[in-house]
Scaffold this active site. Sequence first.
Site, PDB file in Angstrom:
ATOM      1  N   GLY A  88     -19.356  41.265 -45.301  1.00 33.22           N
ATOM      2  CA  GLY A  88     -20.690  41.587 -45.026  1.00 33.22           C
ATOM      3  C   GLY A  88     -20.957  42.382 -43.549  1.00 33.22           C
ATOM      4  O   GLY A  88     -21.728  42.724 -43.274  1.00 33.22           O
ATOM      5  N   CYS A  93     -21.824  48.499 -44.368  1.00 30.26           N
ATOM      6  CA  CYS A  93     -21.871  47.812 -45.363  1.00 30.26           C
ATOM      7  C   CYS A  93     -23.307  47.413 -45.477  1.00 30.26           C
ATOM      8  O   CYS A  93     -24.029  46.975 -44.515  1.00 30.26           O
ATOM      9  CB  CYS A  93     -20.922  46.434 -44.935  1.00 30.26           C
ATOM     10  SG  CYS A  93     -21.144  45.193 -46.142  1.00 30.26           S
TER      11      CYS A  93
HETATM   12  P1  5GP Z   1     -16.633  48.006 -39.311  1.00 22.87           P
HETATM   13  O1  5GP Z   1     -15.573  48.120 -38.462  1.00 22.87           O
HETATM   14  O2  5GP Z   1     -17.228  49.671 -39.298  1.00 22.87           O
HETATM   15  O3  5GP Z   1     -17.997  47.268 -38.812  1.00 22.87           O
HETATM   16  O4  5GP Z   1     -16.241  47.547 -40.754  1.00 22.87           O
HETATM   17  C1  5GP Z   1     -15.239  47.883 -41.496  1.00 22.87           C
HETATM   18  C2  5GP Z   1     -15.095  47.235 -42.574  1.00 22.87           C
HETATM   19  O5  5GP Z   1     -16.301  47.688 -43.383  1.00 22.87           O
HETATM   20  C3  5GP Z   1     -13.903  47.797 -43.534  1.00 22.87           C
HETATM   21  O6  5GP Z   1     -12.536  47.625 -43.128  1.00 22.87           O
HETATM   22  C4  5GP Z   1     -14.186  47.356 -44.842  1.00 22.87           C
HETATM   23  O7  5GP Z   1     -13.614  45.929 -45.086  1.00 22.87           O
HETATM   24  C5  5GP Z   1     -15.737  47.252 -44.800  1.00 22.87           C
HETATM   25  N1  5GP Z   1     -16.463  48.266 -45.529  1.00 22.87           N
HETATM   26  C6  5GP Z   1     -16.133  49.592 -45.764  1.00 22.87           C
HETATM   27  N2  5GP Z   1     -17.174  50.163 -46.558  1.00 22.87           N
HETATM   28  C7  5GP Z   1     -17.556  49.479 -47.284  1.00 22.87           C
HETATM   29  C8  5GP Z   1     -18.613  49.373 -48.298  1.00 22.87           C
HETATM   30  O8  5GP Z   1     -18.970  50.370 -48.641  1.00 22.87           O
HETATM   31  N3  5GP Z   1     -19.106  48.094 -48.422  1.00 22.87           N
HETATM   32  C9  5GP Z   1     -18.878  46.831 -47.940  1.00 22.87           C
HETATM   33  N4  5GP Z   1     -19.427  45.865 -48.213  1.00 22.87           N
HETATM   34  N5  5GP Z   1     -18.035  46.950 -46.890  1.00 22.87           N
HETATM   35  C10 5GP Z   1     -17.441  47.880 -46.609  1.00 22.87           C
END
Ligand code: 5GP
Length: 348
Positions: free
Chosen positions: A181, A186
């Site tokens: 989350g 996400c």
């Molecule tokens: P950020 O660094 O952008 O905050 O988070 C990256 C992570 O978000 C990814 O490695 C993956 O675990 C998660 N993530 C990527 N795409 C999605 C999505 O469509 N839904 C969800 N729940 N998580 C995602």
Amino acid sequence: MRIEEDIKLDFKDVLIRPKRSTLASRREVDLKRQFVFRWSPQIFDGVPIIAANMDGVGTMAMAQTFAGTGQGMTVAMHKHYSLDRILDLYKKGGGKDVWFSIGVTEADEEKLAAFVGKYGKAPDRLCIDVANGYSEPFVDFVKKMRDRLPETVIMAGNVVTGEMVEQLVLNGADVVKVGIGPGSVCTTRKMTGVGYPQLSAVIECADAAHGLKGLVCSDGGCTVPGDLAKAFGGGADFVMLGGMLAGHDQCEADVVQEADGKKYVTFYGMSSTTAMEKHAGGVAEYRASEGKTVRVPYRGDVAPTIQDILGGLRSACTYVGAVRLKELSKRTTFIRVTQQLNTVFGSG
Ligand code: 5GP
């Protein structure tokens, strides 16, 4: 029903307390880590930052740039490259800079088997990635991969609690990916109500993993270099970044110029409608949960962003007197700076 009253923290809920230090300059700080793994006989030697296996982030261009820095940072390749392109990368020696990413579908398994058949050996690093790492079939899949690929470093997730970290480590994971989350694109917390404040998840999961000689990768929720410092300070062995690396030349995405002259790149979650449409025909189950599509400003080459991230981390180490990144968690004291209500309602 049960209510847990313990305080659970996100990155924004804390700051790191400065400590007396003998370090004269941030240049003296060593950000590389050397890891031995619970299962794989390989050794990791590098800066433990991983580009997320997302379109626009986990690209071959990103891997090439990471390799060029000589820092040993790695890229979890998004899983939509053709087998030929992946083989080509490995045959040219690029396999050491990437994690081969798969989900748990039959197609994923077949692609990996075809790779091993054609390349003649298993990938050095494998990332087995599902939105919800709590299912029994997922654990069985990790175990099957461990039995099949004894030499490979296996990273598996995502989970957010100690007991599931233990189960994954005991069933063959070298590194457990932590985060449900917190991602920038996400919407799981909004759509399902499920999640766990990321810093607490990392602290608790690292404790569970380290007791079994396992490692954890904090995945998602970092928006500024200080968040990486907090993740490492909380005990993360690796940190995975999505949004912080989006919008660069290495993203292999179209740069769009708007009427106001500003340039943007489209960035989306791997279970967003955009991703489903783009990879239509069998990838809808890649992530069970939801994601969103956003426009991020075009930021040019990723090299200055990497420099910023590493500079911030080095500086954090200097503030607490950690000569090596390895010492950061031992020297970290967190100070709480928000009320708990903000944690619950503040994140996406
Ligand atoms: P950020 O660094 O952008 O905050 O988070 C990256 C992570 O978000 C990814 O490695 C993956 O675990 C998660 N993530 C990527 N795409 C999605 C999505 O469509 N839904 C969800 N729940 N998580 C995602």
